[in-house]
Design a protein around this motif. Structure first.
Motif, PDB file in Angstrom:
ATOM      1  N   LEU A  77       0.818  -1.211   0.000  1.00  0.00           N
ATOM      2  CA  LEU A  77       0.000   0.000   0.000  1.00  0.00           C
ATOM      3  C   LEU A  77       0.854   1.264   0.000  1.00  0.00           C
ATOM      4  O   LEU A  77       0.534   2.244  -0.682  1.00  0.00           O
ATOM      5  CB  LEU A  77      -0.931  -0.012   1.216  1.00  0.00           C
ATOM      6  N   LEU A  78       1.954   1.281   0.767  1.00  0.00           N
ATOM      7  CA  LEU A  78       2.769   2.489   0.874  1.00  0.00           C
ATOM      8  C   LEU A  78       3.375   2.854  -0.478  1.00  0.00           C
ATOM      9  O   LEU A  78       3.363   4.024  -0.881  1.00  0.00           O
ATOM     10  CB  LEU A  78       3.860   2.290   1.915  1.00  0.00           C
ATOM     11  N   VAL A  79       3.903   1.868  -1.202  1.00  0.00           N
ATOM     12  CA  VAL A  79       4.496   2.132  -2.515  1.00  0.00           C
ATOM     13  C   VAL A  79       3.426   2.619  -3.486  1.00  0.00           C
ATOM     14  O   VAL A  79       3.653   3.550  -4.275  1.00  0.00           O
ATOM     15  CB  VAL A  79       5.185   0.864  -3.054  1.00  0.00           C
ATOM     16  N   ALA A  80       2.237   2.011  -3.431  1.00  0.00           N
ATOM     17  CA  ALA A  80       1.154   2.442  -4.310  1.00  0.00           C
ATOM     18  C   ALA A  80       0.723   3.874  -4.021  1.00  0.00           C
ATOM     19  O   ALA A  80       0.488   4.667  -4.942  1.00  0.00           O
ATOM     20  CB  ALA A  80      -0.038   1.489  -4.171  1.00  0.00           C
ATOM     21  N   MET A  81       0.629   4.225  -2.739  1.00  0.00           N
ATOM     22  CA  MET A  81       0.233   5.587  -2.382  1.00  0.00           C
ATOM     23  C   MET A  81       1.292   6.604  -2.814  1.00  0.00           C
ATOM     24  O   MET A  81       0.968   7.724  -3.225  1.00  0.00           O
ATOM     25  CB  MET A  81      -0.012   5.682  -0.881  1.00  0.00           C
ATOM     26  N   LEU A  82       2.563   6.227  -2.725  1.00  0.00           N
ATOM     27  CA  LEU A  82       3.623   7.121  -3.193  1.00  0.00           C
ATOM     28  C   LEU A  82       3.502   7.356  -4.694  1.00  0.00           C
ATOM     29  O   LEU A  82       3.603   8.502  -5.170  1.00  0.00           O
ATOM     30  CB  LEU A  82       4.988   6.519  -2.861  1.00  0.00           C
ATOM     31  N   ASN A  83       3.286   6.305  -5.467  1.00  0.00           N
ATOM     32  CA  ASN A  83       3.109   6.453  -6.907  1.00  0.00           C
ATOM     33  C   ASN A  83       1.896   7.306  -7.226  1.00  0.00           C
ATOM     34  O   ASN A  83       1.936   8.149  -8.141  1.00  0.00           O
ATOM     35  CB  ASN A  83       2.971   5.075  -7.560  1.00  0.00           C
ATOM     36  N   LEU A  84       0.807   7.102  -6.481  1.00  0.00           N
ATOM     37  CA  LEU A  84      -0.405   7.874  -6.720  1.00  0.00           C
ATOM     38  C   LEU A  84      -0.181   9.358  -6.428  1.00  0.00           C
ATOM     39  O   LEU A  84      -0.633  10.228  -7.187  1.00  0.00           O
ATOM     40  CB  LEU A  84      -1.541   7.319  -5.854  1.00  0.00           C
ATOM     41  N   LEU A  85       0.510   9.665  -5.332  1.00  0.00           N
ATOM     42  CA  LEU A  85       0.777  11.059  -4.981  1.00  0.00           C
ATOM     43  C   LEU A  85       1.620  11.738  -6.054  1.00  0.00           C
ATOM     44  O   LEU A  85       1.341  12.877  -6.456  1.00  0.00           O
ATOM     45  CB  LEU A  85       1.484  11.127  -3.633  1.00  0.00           C
TER      46      LEU A  85
END
Length: 656
Positions: A77-85
């Motif tokens: 989830l953390l990596v996905a949220m970073l990419n999304l941001l």
């Protein structure tokens, strides 16, 4: 250039600075789309092309969102949220038009800088991020205080310098809480040893100058520094891997099933400063034991960190510790360390069988193996011919006869097992660069090494076949053995490759020392060290510590305010004007205040109409003031003006 364009230009540069260090954490498509969006914004500022339509941006955003949703299933989830941001901020920046939008982007850039520090904590990255913060602050100032770009950058840098004492205070006193989320550890190790090893992998590691760990000793380190990391007991004919029993034990131990009590203090101890590897294994001298429960000892004599090493960490170890030794091999353990593939390498098997027929004693078999490597023309090289997967050991032992440490260790372990002697491969590091002044040892990837442990006399004993071919490997580094031309030939920009150049070597050692101090004092400043520091500074009285910390915070704020007051631009006031204002303040105290809109003559006329007893003195003072201010040549004395001021004060005093 308009002020808005200057602000947008600063943000474009800041976005590029924010994206550059995140290339390994972002999905490649997300990274390219973000760079394209920033480039599009730069092109629009240069009036090369117009901004894209909202429909196109929404379509790109939808596709990226779906891709990130799929990414989150295996990357976390953390990596996905970073990419999304990152992709959302970049696409939104393309259509940024209003002041409130620019302010939101500046906040997003501050947040991206904080996320970058989560992944990259080198001290050079801190300087990089401070430059990005300065640029963001300049952009923020330009929204409310229009000024030339150079002045905005100077003011932003001044604000950053003024905030540094407060940042340092908060770093020292703020509670060191556990993180709100767990860093992802599903990724493979970025570099270093892994659960499976083959000769080619070790050879590749020696081409890297990346730091693996440091060790600081309280005494003299041993001459033979074998840093044990992983023990390999399964062999498939080409690669070695950890046994299933080892992996199962590690899984249960890391879950807390097997607690390890701290060891007693030993004659020689050392602190291990480990670089991030996203793995659990540590690098220790044989016989080392952790002083805390942060590391657990394995049955094979290695140490594992209970938490994955996602950031730099310190471990306090005892050496040599009084550890229980394995005095007998169970039938299962003996079988694991005699395991060989069903087929392959027939010449090596025949050679081992011949040794066993000639000598029933295991030590004599080992001596025959040593004689074989010493008497035949084996050579030590970093670039051997690739070994075949089926009969690679036969190729190495009877045809090629040149290789690296893993070739010799793998061949010896195979031969001993084929002769009925339990043996296993050990992967780790050998040597390191020792600095006697600091009692500090630095170990890099090019120090990677492999050797063999043999079961003799009811205990595991280290045997390093590489020393039979190249004895200098024990005390000399690869730079000495291979020469300047071959050492780190694939890493030409590494300062380690140019140790023979005095200036570059001095720079390398200085940078290494700065990085070591950063690791010790900043990255390893955890809750235990904070508690010890505050206790050492303020004692055990909790209320006194709280009071001193509050006083320190207020003193820090006062210091920042004082610096701002001292550094602010001051206007030099004319001494005659200062004396005249002093007279006005004295009259105001006597009940005759001066209006801010009144000229000196208007003020005098009003006081004369009001029959002020000090009017005559004020008339003389005003006359001298106007003459000095507008008609007197430079260097005229102020004595008459001061005399009239004293006369005015006396008249007011007599009235009261």
């Amino acid at each position: 250039m308009e002020q808005k364009q200057v602000t947008l230009a600063c943000l474009c540069v800041s976005y590029l600075l924010a994206l550059a260090p995140l290339y390994s954490e972002l999905n490649l498509v997300v990274y390219l789309v973000s760079l394209l969006a920033i480039g599009w914004r730069i092109g629009s500022l240069l009036r090369r092309w117009s901004l894209p339509s909202r429909l196109l941006l929404n379509g790109i955003a939808l596709l990226c969102g779906l891709g990130i949703l799929l990414l989150s299933r295996h990357a976390g989830l953390l990596v996905a949220m970073l990419n999304l941001l990152v992709v959302a901020s970049a696409l939104k920046f393309v259509e940024c038009r209003h002041r409130r939008d620019i302010g939101g982007h500046i906040l997003a850039l501050f947040f991206l800088g904080a996320l970058t520090f989560v992944y990259h904590q080198h001290w050079l990255m801190v300087l990089y991020l401070l430059a990005m913060v300065t640029l963001n602050m300049a952009a923020l100032l330009s929204l409310y205080f229009p000024a030339p770009a150079r002045q905005q950058l100077r003011q932003a840098a001044l604000l950053l310098v003024q905030s540094l004492p407060l940042m340092l205070l908060f770093f020292v006193i703020m509670p060191r809480l556990d993180p709100l989320w767990k860093m992802p550890d599903a990724r493979q190790a970025r570099t270093g040893l892994s659960e499976q090893i083959n000769p080619e992998q070790i050879s590749q590691l020696t081409q890297s100058s990346e730091l693996v760990f440091r060790a600081r000793f309280t005494g003299q380190p041993p001459q033979a520094r074998y840093w044990r990391t992983l023990v390999y007991e399964q062999f498939d004919g080409h690669a070695w891997s950890q046994s299933y029993i080892q992996l199962l034990w590690q899984q249960q131990a890391l879950s807390g099933r097997y607690p390890t009590p701290p060891a007693a203090s030993a004659p020689v101890g050392y602190a291990l400063y480990v670089e991030p590897s996203n793995q659990h294994w540590l690098y220790t001298l044989e016989g080392s034991r952790s002083r805390t429960a942060e590391a657990v000892a394995t049955p094979t004599g290695t140490l594992l960190s209970r938490l994955p090493l996602v950031q730099a960490a310190r471990f306090d170890l005892d050496w040599p510790a009084d550890l229980p030794q394995e005095s007998r091999l169970s039938a299962k353990r003996r079988m694991d360390n005699l395991q060989l593939p069903h087929g392959g390498n027939p010449q090596a098997r025949a050679l081992a069988a011949r040794w066993r027929q000639q000598a029933q004693d295991d030590r004599l078999v080992l001596q025959q193996a040593r004689d074989f490597f010493s008497q035949h023309p084996f050579s030590y090289t970093l670039s051997p011919v690739a070994m075949a997967h089926n009969d690679g050991l036969d190729q190495f032992l009877f045809q090629q006869r040149e290789g690296f440490c893993a070739h010799y260790a793998s061949a010896l372990a195979f031969l001993l097992r084929a002769a009925g002697i339990p043996a296993r491969l050990v992967g780790g590091y050998l040597g390191g660069e020792y600095q006697p002044q600091q009692q500090l040892l630095s170990v890099h990837q090019f120090d990677a090494h492999a050797w063999v442990e043999v079961w003799l006399d009811n205990r595991w004993q280290r045997v390093d076949p590489t020393l039979w071919v190249s004895p200098g490997r024990l005390t000399q580094g690869l730079d000495t053995l291979l020469g300047e031309g071959d050492f780190l030939a694939q890493d030409p920009f590494s300062l380690s490759r140019y140790r023979h150049v005095m200036l570059l070597n001095t720079l390398r050692l200085w940078l290494a020392n700065v990085d070591y101090q950063w690791t010790v004092w900043i990255l390893n400043y955890d809750q235990n060290r904070q508690t010890a520091l505050l206790k050492r500074l303020f004692g055990d009285a909790l209320w006194m510590r709280a009071l001193l910390l509050l006083g320190g915070a207020l003193a820090c704020l006062a210091l920042v305010a004082g610096l701002q007051w001292l550094l602010r631009a001051r206007v030099k006031q004319d001494p005659a004007v200062r004396l005249y204002h002093q007279a006005c303040r004295r009259l105001a105290q006597g009940g005759y205040p001066r209006s801010p809109t009144e000229t000196p003559l208007q003020y005098l006329q009003r006081l004369e109409l009001a029959d002020c007893p000090a009017a005559p003195a004020l008339a003389a003072l005003t006359s001298h003031f106007l003459q000095y201010r507008y008609a007197a040549p430079p260097g005229t004395s102020l004595a008459p003006l001061r005399q009239q001021l004293r006369q005015l004060q006396r008249q007011l005093a007599q009235r009261t």
